[in-house]
Motif scaffolding. Structure first.
Motif, PDB file in Angstrom:
ATOM      1  N   TYR A  34      35.948 -29.058  46.859  1.00 21.30           N
ATOM      2  CA  TYR A  34      34.754 -28.329  47.306  1.00 21.30           C
ATOM      3  C   TYR A  34      34.947 -27.498  48.564  1.00 21.30           C
ATOM      4  O   TYR A  34      34.177 -26.588  48.849  1.00 21.30           O
ATOM      5  CB  TYR A  34      33.573 -29.291  47.466  1.00 21.30           C
ATOM      6  CG  TYR A  34      33.510 -30.050  48.763  1.00 21.30           C
ATOM      7  CD1 TYR A  34      32.823 -29.515  49.854  1.00 21.30           C
ATOM      8  CD2 TYR A  34      34.131 -31.286  48.912  1.00 21.30           C
ATOM      9  CE1 TYR A  34      32.752 -30.205  51.053  1.00 21.30           C
ATOM     10  CE2 TYR A  34      34.072 -31.978  50.099  1.00 21.30           C
ATOM     11  CZ  TYR A  34      33.384 -31.434  51.172  1.00 21.30           C
ATOM     12  OH  TYR A  34      33.328 -32.105  52.350  1.00 21.30           O
ATOM     13  N   GLU A  35      35.997 -27.784  49.317  1.00 21.18           N
ATOM     14  CA  GLU A  35      36.206 -27.006  50.548  1.00 21.18           C
ATOM     15  C   GLU A  35      36.772 -25.615  50.251  1.00 21.18           C
ATOM     16  O   GLU A  35      36.845 -24.776  51.136  1.00 21.18           O
ATOM     17  CB  GLU A  35      37.195 -27.738  51.464  1.00 21.18           C
ATOM     18  CG  GLU A  35      36.721 -29.074  51.966  1.00 21.18           C
ATOM     19  CD  GLU A  35      37.847 -29.824  52.661  1.00 21.18           C
ATOM     20  OE1 GLU A  35      38.664 -30.469  51.963  1.00 21.18           O
ATOM     21  OE2 GLU A  35      37.936 -29.745  53.889  1.00 21.18           O
ATOM     22  N   GLY A  36      37.213 -25.422  49.010  1.00 22.04           N
ATOM     23  CA  GLY A  36      37.763 -24.114  48.639  1.00 22.04           C
ATOM     24  C   GLY A  36      39.274 -24.057  48.645  1.00 22.04           C
ATOM     25  O   GLY A  36      39.867 -23.040  48.283  1.00 22.04           O
TER      26      GLY A  36
ATOM     27  N   ILE B 266      40.977 -19.959  55.025  1.00 18.74           N
ATOM     28  CA  ILE B 266      40.257 -21.213  55.310  1.00 18.74           C
ATOM     29  C   ILE B 266      41.028 -22.021  56.356  1.00 18.74           C
ATOM     30  O   ILE B 266      40.456 -22.511  57.331  1.00 18.74           O
ATOM     31  CB  ILE B 266      40.089 -22.053  54.024  1.00 18.74           C
ATOM     32  CG1 ILE B 266      39.357 -21.247  52.947  1.00 18.74           C
ATOM     33  CG2 ILE B 266      39.346 -23.355  54.312  1.00 18.74           C
ATOM     34  CD1 ILE B 266      39.296 -21.939  51.591  1.00 18.74           C
TER      35      ILE B 266
ATOM     36  N   PRO C 241      36.702 -36.248  43.683  1.00 15.46           N
ATOM     37  CA  PRO C 241      35.745 -35.131  43.760  1.00 15.46           C
ATOM     38  C   PRO C 241      35.871 -34.279  45.018  1.00 15.46           C
ATOM     39  O   PRO C 241      35.438 -33.132  45.022  1.00 15.46           O
ATOM     40  CB  PRO C 241      34.390 -35.846  43.726  1.00 15.46           C
ATOM     41  CG  PRO C 241      34.661 -37.204  44.282  1.00 15.46           C
ATOM     42  CD  PRO C 241      36.053 -37.554  43.864  1.00 15.46           C
TER      43      PRO C 241
ATOM     44  N   LYS D  98      29.774 -26.069  53.571  1.00 17.99           N
ATOM     45  CA  LYS D  98      30.137 -26.389  52.184  1.00 17.99           C
ATOM     46  C   LYS D  98      29.941 -27.886  51.994  1.00 17.99           C
ATOM     47  O   LYS D  98      30.367 -28.680  52.830  1.00 17.99           O
ATOM     48  CB  LYS D  98      31.593 -26.025  51.921  1.00 17.99           C
ATOM     49  CG  LYS D  98      31.803 -24.528  51.776  1.00 17.99           C
ATOM     50  CD  LYS D  98      33.271 -24.222  51.518  1.00 17.99           C
ATOM     51  CE  LYS D  98      33.463 -22.725  51.402  1.00 17.99           C
ATOM     52  NZ  LYS D  98      34.847 -22.346  51.726  1.00 17.99           N
ATOM     53  N   ALA D  99      29.301 -28.256  50.905  1.00 16.07           N
ATOM     54  CA  ALA D  99      29.028 -29.678  50.695  1.00 16.07           C
ATOM     55  C   ALA D  99      28.957 -29.965  49.211  1.00 16.07           C
ATOM     56  O   ALA D  99      28.766 -29.056  48.392  1.00 16.07           O
ATOM     57  CB  ALA D  99      27.718 -30.066  51.370  1.00 16.07           C
ATOM     58  N   LEU D 100      29.124 -31.220  48.842  1.00 16.53           N
ATOM     59  CA  LEU D 100      29.078 -31.617  47.430  1.00 16.53           C
ATOM     60  C   LEU D 100      27.642 -31.776  46.948  1.00 16.53           C
ATOM     61  O   LEU D 100      27.381 -31.785  45.763  1.00 16.53           O
ATOM     62  CB  LEU D 100      29.815 -32.941  47.244  1.00 16.53           C
ATOM     63  CG  LEU D 100      31.339 -32.830  47.121  1.00 16.53           C
ATOM     64  CD1 LEU D 100      31.975 -34.206  47.264  1.00 16.53           C
ATOM     65  CD2 LEU D 100      31.734 -32.199  45.799  1.00 16.53           C
TER      66      LEU D 100
END
Lengths: 514, 119
Positions: free
Chosen positions: A40-42, A258, A36, B4-6
């Protein structure tokens, strides 16, 4: 009878079978549920198979090499310890380098081991997973061997026994703790840029080369051997960090912005973390190898600039902080040593004013700044100490909300002025040592409002031993904090007059005189 | 920007005012006297008279410096961060507009540290 022997595998085949061949795509659960964190960091990855493994090392070969290194290392450590090697170092002051190192480095090696274990779990490709696994084991080995090599000194000198307790509590260790806490609570790709690239690639030589050479120059065979044993792992770590940067940049053009932000952030955070290493080089090594300024010029300005020239084809630019670090190389070590010298009751190692020949060395190595800003003050403090009035600033420090260094650096362009930066977030003021730290905060304020600042915790009443009424009107946090830190009073104060100084001199006399 | 986080990412500030049991943090710095390395921090009730800052905290810390005895307090320039202000010594921190985590900087004209180095 004929023996049937299968052909020995080639290196490449063998590598494939021992790494990529062991991986599979999951079917009971979708891959993005199993991994997962990679999204999420892009960072966008389209093809994990494009990861180039820079060193084709398999786990079985890894164990063999590492075991050999350990055998050599421990043979030397045993010999050093059995021959009272600690008495062959240049000067009793040198041992304070080990105390500073012990508190600030092995605990961070352990954090690196944790970090690479976590990242190894999260990376989808088998190549990076195996590499991260090896690096995690390396870091664990460094953590252990550093402690083992210094443990012999702990039998003879003060201030080394509580480093693990002090790591998450003491003011001067908060910068390193914060550095790794920040990295390990980021996503896997940011961790790789933070530790694998900015620290291991761009900055590690500033830590290891001076430390190892410094140990060698000062007769510390034990620390030198540990350093060399670790350095051969570092080459692999550097390659992993660089490969990860290239991989991200080749996978998708959107990754550049990023990655660049992370490079800017972590190069700066690493620079701040290394201020105390520079101080060790310029002030704590009785026999000096080179000045911090010279080391910065070789390892950062020249080697670093060459690296970023190489990365320019991906669109990466030199870290934003580059110019400021070049200006600061003239100042930070003098400012840092002062910061420790003036707080003699708050570190488990000793400080001192450099001798006249050492001040001359500093004047020669820092012709633009030392005489103009620092030498008169150090000479003044020396005279005060000799007159029985040694400097002891009993107040609690103000720290940067991001790097957690004390706010002790000068305004860029004006060495006489302190640099202050601040911002307001959700109605509360936050202070920084620099514009770079302010920018890091403003990118992720939710993260940095949680920073642990030792002096603030003490003022909240959180740093007193049990049984002390922290709400009493006359409660003074400063009077309990040393107990909370488990700070051995014998380990504090000026080196002159310390138990270490007396013992080192007495034992060395026994070894060399009748 | 935000982190940014889950998952939902919300935590309290470690140094929120309510953590100080009726006190507030105050940072103090003597400009161009960097021998003290960094500003210092104290926690005080907002009702504390400003004179206490000078008579107790500033004096206790900075009197070690040879310039301290030479300060002409009538010429001192006070700043709250970058804003110059004129504190009233008998009034409280609060009445002087000094809030939680404010930074008081004071400059002593003509006094620039040991041998005019800023230290």
């Amino acid at each position: 009878m004929d023996m049937k022997t299968s052909k020995k595998l080639g290196l490449k085949e063998r590598y494939t079978m021992m790494t990529r061949d062991l991986a599979w795509d999951t079917t009971y659960q979708p891959m993005d549920k199993v991994f997962p964190q990679v999204g999420y960091e892009g960072i966008k990855i389209h093809d994990w198979d494009k990861w180039e493994d820079p060193f084709r090392l398999t786990m079985d070969a890894y164990w063999k090499y590492q075991a050999e290194k350990e055998r050599k290392l421990y043979a030397i450590l045993d010999a050093f310890n059995q021959n009272n090697g600690h008495l062959s170092v240049t000067d009793g002051r040198y041992i304070n380098v080990l105390k500073l190192f012990l508190g600030s480095t092995p605990p961070l090696e352990l954090m690196a081991a944790r970090g690479f274990s976590m990242v190894g779990r999260q990376m989808v490709g088998a190549g990076p997973r195996v590499a991260c696994q090896m690096q995690a084991v390396d870091e664990y080995r460094h953590f252990q061997t550093q402690i083992h090599s210094i443990s012999n000194y702990n039998k003879f000198y003060n201030g080394m026994d509580e480093f693990a307790h002090q790591q998450s509590r003491m003011w001067y260790l908060s910068d390193g703790k914060s550095f790794f806490d920040d990295a390990i609570t980021a996503g896997p790709f940011e961790f790789m840029v933070a530790i694998g690239f900015a620290f291991e690639y761009v900055l590690t030589n500033i830590l290891f080369v001076p430390f190892i050479s410094g140990a060698a120059y000062n007769g510390d065979m034990a620390a030198m051997t540990v350093g060399f044993s670790a350095q051969s792992d570092e080459a692999r770590h550097m390659t992993l960090g660089l490969e990860c940067i290239k991989f991200m940049l080749e996978q998708d053009p959107d990754n550049l912005a990023i990655v660049q932000r992370w490079i800017d952030k972590w190069t700066w955070r690493g620079t701040r973390k290394l201020a105390s290493v520079g101080m060790m080089m310029d002030y704590m090594l009785p026999k000096r190898i080179m000045s911090f300024k010279e080391a910065w010029e070789i390892y950062f300005e020249q080697n670093g600039a060459a690296l970023f020239t190489d990365l320019a084809r991906y669109g990466v630019t030199i870290p934003k902080c580059f110019a400021q670090t070049v200006e600061e190389k003239e100042h930070v070590t003098h400012q840092s040593w002062l910061g420790f010298y003036m707080k003699p009751e708050s570190t488990p190692f000793h400080t001192w004013i450099p001798g006249p020949d050492e001040l001359d060395w500093l004047s020669e190595k820092y012709p633009n700044t030392f005489d103009k800003y620092y030498r008169p003050m150090y000479e003044y403090l020396d005279a005060q100490e000799k007159a029985g009035n040694r400097f002891n600033n009993k107040t609690q420090p103000m720290n940067c909300q991001v790097c957690v260094n004390t706010i002790k650096y000068n305004e860029p362009g004006d060495p006489m002025e302190m640099c202050f930066r601040e911002t307001v977030y959700q109605g509360e003021k936050f202070h920084f040592c620099s514009g770079h730290c302010q920018e890091i905060f403003e990118d992720e304020p939710e993260k940095y409002i949680q920073t642990y600042i030792s002096s603030h915790q003490a003022l909240q009443g959180n740093c007193a031993p049990e049984g002390v009424d922290t709400h009493a009107p006359d409660f003074n946090p400063g009077s309990h904090i040393a107990d909370y830190w488990r700070l051995d009073p014998r380990a504090t104060g000026d080196f002159n007059g310390s138990e270490d100084q007396k013992n080192f001199a007495a034992w060395r006399d026994l070894a060399t005189k009748n | 920007m935000t982190v940014k986080a889950l998952a939902d990412y919300r935590f309290k500030s470690s140094d929120a005012l309510e953590n100080y049991q009726g006190k507030q943090l105050l940072y103090i710095n003597w400009e161009k006297h960097r021998m003290f390395s960094r500003p210092f921090v104290v926690a005080l009730p907002p009702e504390t008279p400003f004179s206490v800052i000078v008579d107790k905290y500033i004096t206790d810390c900075y009197r070690y410096h040879p310039d301290f005895a030479r300060i002409d307090w009538s010429t001192v320039v006070w700043q709250n961060s970058n804003t110059v202000f004129s504190p009233d010594p008998v009034k409280s921190l609060k009445e002087n507009g000094i809030g939680h985590k404010d930074l008081i900087r004071f400059t002593t004209p003509g006094l620039n540290g040991i041998a005019d180095t800023g230290y």
